[in-house]
Design an enzyme around this catalytic site. Structure first.
Site, short mmCIF file in Angstrom:
data_model
loop_
_atom_site.label_atom_id
_atom_site.label_comp_id
_atom_site.label_asym_id
_atom_site.label_seq_id
_atom_site.Cartn_x
_atom_site.Cartn_y
_atom_site.Cartn_z
N CYS A 7 0.86 -1.18 0.00
CA CYS A 7 0.00 0.00 0.00
C CYS A 7 0.89 1.23 0.00
O CYS A 7 2.07 1.14 -0.35
CB CYS A 7 -1.00 -0.02 1.16
SG CYS A 7 -0.32 0.31 2.80
N ASN A 10 2.40 1.62 4.37
CA ASN A 10 2.62 0.38 5.11
C ASN A 10 2.27 0.50 6.59
O ASN A 10 2.92 -0.08 7.45
CB ASN A 10 4.06 -0.12 4.92
CG ASN A 10 4.29 -1.56 5.35
OD1 ASN A 10 5.38 -1.91 5.79
ND2 ASN A 10 3.29 -2.41 5.25
N CYS A 12 -1.48 0.90 7.33
CA CYS A 12 -2.91 0.59 7.44
C CYS A 12 -3.28 -0.66 6.64
O CYS A 12 -3.35 -1.76 7.17
CB CYS A 12 -3.78 1.77 6.99
SG CYS A 12 -3.61 3.26 7.97
N ARG A 13 -3.47 -0.48 5.34
CA ARG A 13 -3.99 -1.57 4.51
C ARG A 13 -3.04 -2.74 4.40
O ARG A 13 -3.46 -3.90 4.55
CB ARG A 13 -4.33 -1.05 3.11
CG ARG A 13 -5.47 -0.05 3.11
CD ARG A 13 -5.65 0.60 1.78
NE ARG A 13 -4.51 1.49 1.49
CZ ARG A 13 -4.33 2.10 0.33
NH1 ARG A 13 -5.18 1.91 -0.66
NH2 ARG A 13 -3.30 2.91 0.15
N SER A 14 -1.77 -2.49 4.10
CA SER A 14 -0.88 -3.63 3.86
C SER A 14 -0.55 -4.40 5.14
O SER A 14 -0.51 -5.63 5.08
CB SER A 14 0.37 -3.24 3.08
OG SER A 14 1.10 -2.22 3.70
N ASP A 124 -8.08 3.59 1.12
CA ASP A 124 -7.19 3.93 2.22
C ASP A 124 -8.02 4.48 3.39
O ASP A 124 -8.69 5.51 3.24
CB ASP A 124 -6.17 4.98 1.76
CG ASP A 124 -5.04 5.18 2.74
OD1 ASP A 124 -5.15 4.74 3.90
OD2 ASP A 124 -4.02 5.77 2.33
#
Length: 162
Positions: A7, A10, A12-14, A124
């Site tokens: 993402c 690095n 939140c999402r990943s 995001d």
């Protein structure tokens, strides 16, 4: 098999995707056969833990990501990982720009690659609240389950014997 979830920062999402994917792999026939990591296209948060809201969201689903640390995507990652699974189109574009010729096909949008038909990107959640983190978790967890399903039924990948 090595998978990298990517993402922007690095945090939140990943890391949520890495945590979900590790948890689903651990509960599958692929346990121990697939390595998972995460990174960001940007390096602003390198060395930091995931966003506290991401940690809380994942923990609410039984997944501990508090020990993960952010890092930036490196050129060596394109050789080291079989697939780089991008959260959104911007990360896909940026990663493919960095990828050496001949390795760009390993950089994909995670949701469509995994077989998720009703969404292309993981939005995001960084500027949002609990609802946005839960929505992101829902997508990365679905993608993690679909990834395990895809890899389990892909004997040509040589992951497990059938």
């Amino acid at each position: 098999m090595r998978l990298l979830v990517l993402c922007l920062g690095n945090i939140c999402r990943s890391p949520m995707g890495e945590g979900a994917l590790r948890a689903r792999l651990d509960d599958s026939p692929l346990a121990g056969a697939v390595e998972v990591d995460s990174a960001g296209t940007g390096g602003w948060h390198a060395g930091e833990p995931p966003d506290r809201r991401a940690i809380r969201c994942a923990a609410g689903h039984g997944v501990d990501i508090s020990g993960l640390r952010a890092r930036q995507l490196r050129r060596a990652d394109f050789q080291a990982f079989d697939w780089i699974l991008c959260a959104d189109e911007a990360n896909l574009r940026d990663a493919r720009t960095l990828a050496p010729a001949g390795l760009r096909e390993r950089v994909v949008l995670w949701l469509p690659w995994a077989g998720i038909d009703d969404a292309r990107e993981v939005p995001d959640p960084y500027t949002g609240g609990t609802a946005e983190f839960e929505a992101a978790w829902d997508l990365v967890n679905r993608a993690a389950l679909a990834t395990v399903e895809r890899l389990t039924h892909a004997p040509a990948l040589g992951i497990i014997d059938r």
